[in-house]
Design an enzyme around this catalytic site. Structure first.
Site, short mmCIF file in Angstrom:
data_model
loop_
_atom_site.label_atom_id
_atom_site.label_comp_id
_atom_site.label_asym_id
_atom_site.label_seq_id
_atom_site.Cartn_x
_atom_site.Cartn_y
_atom_site.Cartn_z
N LYS A 1 3.66 -0.27 -10.02
CA LYS A 1 2.80 0.88 -10.35
C LYS A 1 2.67 1.05 -11.87
CE LYS A 1 3.98 3.34 -6.05
NZ LYS A 1 2.70 3.53 -5.32
N THR B 1 -3.44 7.04 -2.43
CA THR B 1 -4.14 8.21 -1.87
C THR B 1 -4.20 9.30 -2.93
OG1 THR B 1 -2.03 8.78 -0.85
CG2 THR B 1 -3.72 7.85 0.58
C1 NBG Z 1 2.08 2.78 0.72
C2 NBG Z 1 1.25 2.03 -0.31
C3 NBG Z 1 0.14 2.89 -0.85
C4 NBG Z 1 -0.66 3.47 0.29
C5 NBG Z 1 0.27 4.18 1.27
C6 NBG Z 1 -0.47 4.71 2.47
C7 NBG Z 1 4.25 2.14 1.64
C8 NBG Z 1 5.06 1.08 2.30
N1 NBG Z 1 3.01 1.84 1.31
O1 NBG Z 1 -0.71 2.13 -1.67
O2 NBG Z 1 2.09 1.59 -1.35
O3 NBG Z 1 -1.62 4.38 -0.17
O4 NBG Z 1 1.25 3.29 1.74
O5 NBG Z 1 -1.19 3.73 3.09
O6 NBG Z 1 4.74 3.23 1.43
#
Ligand code: NBG
Length: 813
Positions: free
Chosen positions: A549, A651
């Site tokens: 990130k 999100t």
């Molecule tokens: C996360 C991703 C995000 C995504 C969310 C919801 C996990 C394993 N994954 O990019 O890193 O928005 O899931 O889909 O937590």
């Protein structure tokens, strides 16, 4: 009876409520439910009295929804998730029931501010990040749409840890939401299942019988989730573990006082803590127990409900859909096969086909270290029958696809991704890019064998919480402009588009943003001791701390900016407040170093008189849903800077765009779709693409080359190494700088120069505030597609084949 007939008759509306009657109800609950009076009531008593008053208005629509589902013989969706990051529920419920004004006046009459009362509620942090928050948004959308559904998860005693800082370093303390009263749960002692582990499997007459060696009881706790306008309510059912025998009196009488309670303690461990890590898993045995515990209880509960209505198992796929939120509940495949084949005598092939028709699986990450695998030894030990069934499922799959290159097992492990894929009729990614990459990478072989199986469902967020409730001032402005249809039909925001060119509207929009910024500045000054000027640009990066990130890219740019301002303080600068927030997994050393570095930079920069007023760095501790609700509406700039190809969707990026923050981001996850929708000219793009990232890693010495080519980057790294942010102590952050200079897997160095360029463009753009506001308005106007209502409708149509029953179905009918 037709579904249409059901929807209006059975979902009763509640009686009209006035501030007067509401106030009377609060006082009644204060007296008869809480057993206190206004003279002695504490804030928590008032909050509970208020919550009970609101809850009273949820129960009828909740019951009516259940009745309508039974009456319509509707298909039910079961959303199985290890995490539900629901946050506070009181305000959500008040907003969705349309009681905001009434509650406001009633509480004011009682001498209280509604805002103060609602923040007394514990923030239920039964999740780590995006995956858990997505599950919570989905529940709310399912209710708003009126789709019969149930969320299934674990009632953790301790949610995600509480974060504080000690001299800039993260300190974790247990979270204890259940220690404080809340009004949402209904305990269901009658809904309890015995869940076994270990033991042996016996074969007799061609039938296998599993005799577990130990067992615990899964007991249900229900929370109603009310949809928009109270038209429909679904249930979040969380399982709590309790022992088969509460207390061993014999042992106690023999004087073994600790031992007498040992079974109880061991059983309860299963629902004790949320794993504080969403990318890697430790404590394997307990984790696997948790996964099986809640999955098995949920499947049995759903089958019990099915049995109460139907006696033909071939109907199961028409009446029941199980969605697996990531691989955590992937044991559902073999477990459902076991229930159908071993317990009910369905032939194995039919059992596999039936289970597959009911199950579907969402993948949320491509990070290899996050793809679950369980050693066969552990599986044999804890779930011996499931291990046998996995071998059978694997063999059946191999026989059907002789050319396959995949197996469900590898290196002595069971591979939960391939298992979930094989046992699902649909597998989805969470953004267009992520879904494409799934097809090309992790599931390339399985995709070749099952080209119809992978589908995309780009994530979304609920506008009720993330705009209406979190940003009331902007919501009112929108509703005044285009009516309130946007609240459950978010694409209506497009009607704001022409107003981007209306100077009066822009001014009002800018005022709304400013108000939120001032509110945040007030909160930060009193609660966190940081002064922030609401006239400066609020530049926000909030999410879990992870190398991919790239919070370290952001802080490096911050350091370089600080140095540049110091070099020439009288040049034209755009005042900025850099806000970071988020938690690092307790065992993730590198991420904790990043937190320490950010806090250390903040300490130095914020004390520097030369850059004062031009650059501030803030890191509010203990990021959670409630803090997000404060930060997102106040943001001007949204930092979405992950290494391309790594962030499945994001999100937070959607919440920011909806609230009129402009994005600085890479072509990663849902950023790609956000940019397509809001327009490239209203989005600050930088960095390599996913393909370029892969190619760049093959360039020998790529990091060194990038550093050599960019003196700003070299100087920022040098400042860290020289101890500028660690009181002259060198080497404190050498893990970070060595990593960036070395392998730099996440390509911080290689993307730095372009990131700096984008940031300076952003500075210039922000100086023309009116033009900036125009772009912000367009971000809001064009973010309607990112509603989780749209996402849920996609799942209903493409994966679950479910139809709405509630009055939320109106618009679809
Ligand atoms: C996360 C991703 C995000 C995504 C969310 C919801 C996990 C394993 N994954 O990019 O890193 O928005 O899931 O889909 O937590």
């Amino acid at each position: 009876m037709t579904l249409a007939a059901v929807q209006l008759d059975t979902v009763t509306s509640t009686e009209p409520v006035t501030a007067q009657s509401f106030r009377t109800d609060v006082l009644r609950h204060l007296k008869y439910t809480l057993g206190t009076d206004p003279g002695h009531a504490q804030l928590t008593d008032w909050r509970m009295a208020l919550a009970h008053t609101v809850r009273d208005r949820i129960v009828d629509p909740w019951f009516a929804s259940t009745r309508a589902t039974y009456a319509g013989q509707a298909k039910r969706v079961y959303y199985l998730s290890m995490e539900f990051l629901i946050g506070r529920l009181l305000e959500d419920a008040i907003v969705n029931l349309g009681l905001m004004d009434v509650a406001d006046v009633a509480m004011a009459d009682l001498g209280l501010s509604l805002a103060d009362v609602v923040v007394d509620e514990p923030d239920a942090a039964l999740g780590n990040g995006g995956l858990g928050r997505l599950a919570a948004c989905f529940l709310e959308s399912l209710s708003t749409i009126g789709c019969p559904a149930m969320g299934y998860g674990i009632r953790y005693e301790h949610g995600l840890f509480k974060q504080s800082f000690d001299r800039g370093r993260q300190v974790e303390a247990p979270e204890d939401w259940l220690q404080r009263p809340h009004a949402w749960e209904f305990e269901r002692p009658e809904a309890a299942f015995q869940i076994g582990f270990g033991g042996t499997v016996a074969e007799a007459g061609g039938r296998s019988t599993w005799s577990p060696a130990e067992a615990v009881i899964a007991e249900a706790f229900d929370t109603p989730i009310i949809g928009w306008k109270g038209r429909w309510a679904n249930t979040l059912r969380l399982w709590s573990a309790r022992p088969m025998n509460l207390f061993d009196l014999d042992r106690f009488n023999r004087g073994e006082y600790a031992g007498a309670a040992a079974d109880e303690a061991a059983a309860r461990t299963i629902s004790r803590v949320l794993y504080p890590d969403d990318t890697t898993h430790d404590g394997k045995r307990l984790r696997l127990k948790q996964e099986y515990f809640f999955t098995a209880a949920s499947l049995r509960d759903a089958l019990r409900r099915f049995d109460s209505e139907y006696d033909d198992l071939s109907l199961l796929p028409h009446k029941v859909a199980f969605q697996l939120n990531d691989t955590h509940p992937a044991i559902a495949g073999p477990e459902l096969v076991r229930l159908l084949h071993d317990d009910r005598g369905m032939p194995l092939d039919d059992a596999i086909a039936t289970a597959r028709a009911c199950l579907s699986y969402t993948n949320h990450t491509l990070l290899p270290e996050a793809l679950e695998r369980w050693s066969e030894g552990l599986m044999n030990d804890l779930l011996p029958r499931h291990m046998q069934l996995i071998e059978r499922i694997d063999a059946v799959h191999a026989a059907a696809h002789p050319s396959r290159n995949v197996t469900l097992r590898g290196g002595g492990d069971v591979l939960m991704g391939p298992l979930a894929f094989t046992m699902a009729h649909k597998v989805n990614g969470v953004s267009a890019l992520h879904t494409d990459l799934m097809k090309e990478t992790v599931f390339a072989d399985l995709h070749r064998l099952h080209p119809e199986r992978i589908v995309n469902q780009t994530n979304g967020v609920t506008p009720r919480r993330w705009l209406l409730s979190a940003n009331p001032r902007l919501s009112t402005l929108i509703t005044d402009a285009i009516g309130d249809g946007w609240i459950d039909d978010l694409e209506q925001l497009a009607r704001l588009e022409p107003m981007a060119d209306d100077a009066g509207f822009r001014a009002a929009y800018a005022d709304a943003k400013h108000e939120k910024k001032a509110e945040l500045a007030g909160f930060m000054a009193t609660a966190r001791g940081v002064e922030m000027d609401p006239a400066a640009m609020f530049d926000v990066q909030i999410k879990r701390i992870h190398e991919y990130k790239r919070q370290h890219l952001n802080i490096l740019e911050t350091i370089a900016l600080w140095q540049a301002i110091r070099d020439d303080p009288h040049a034209t600068w755009t005042p900025r407040v850099k806000i970071f927030s988020g938690k690092a997994a307790p065992g993730y050393f590198f991420a904790k170093q990043i937190i320490h570095l950010i806090n250390s930079v903040a300490r130095v920069v914020n004390a520097d008189p030369v850059t004062a007023g031009l650059l501030t760095v803030a890191y509010p501790a203990n990021y959670n849903v409630s803090l997000a609700e404060r930060l997102i509406p106040a943001a001007d700039l949204s930092e979405q800077v992950s290494t391309a190809g790594k962030e499945a969707s994001g999100t937070g990026n959607m919440k920011f765009a909806l609230n009129g923050a402009l994005t600085v981001g890479t072509l990663d996850g849902a950023n790609v779709e956000i940019r397509e929708r809001v327009g490239a000219e209203n989005f600050f793009l930088f960095g390599m693409t996913a393909d370029e990232v892969v190619a760049r890693r093959d360039v020998p010495g790529h990091a060194g080359k990038a550093i050599e080519a960019d003196p700003r980057l070299a100087r920022a790294l040098q400042a860290i190494d020289e101890g500028t942010f660690s009181d002259g102590d060198q080497g404190v952050f050498s893990d970070i700088t060595r990593n960036i200079r070395g392998t730099d897997h996440f390509l911080v160095a290689s993307d730095f120069t372009d990131y700096w360029r984008a940031q300076r463009e952003i500075d210039a753009a922000y100086r023309d505030r009116d033009a900036w506001t125009r772009m912000a308005v367009l971000n809001t106007a064009r973010s309607g597609w990112f509603s989780s209502d749209r996402t849920i409708r996609g799942y209903m149509a493409d994966i679950w084949h479910a139809v709405p029953v509630g009055r939320g179905a109106h618009r679809d009918a």
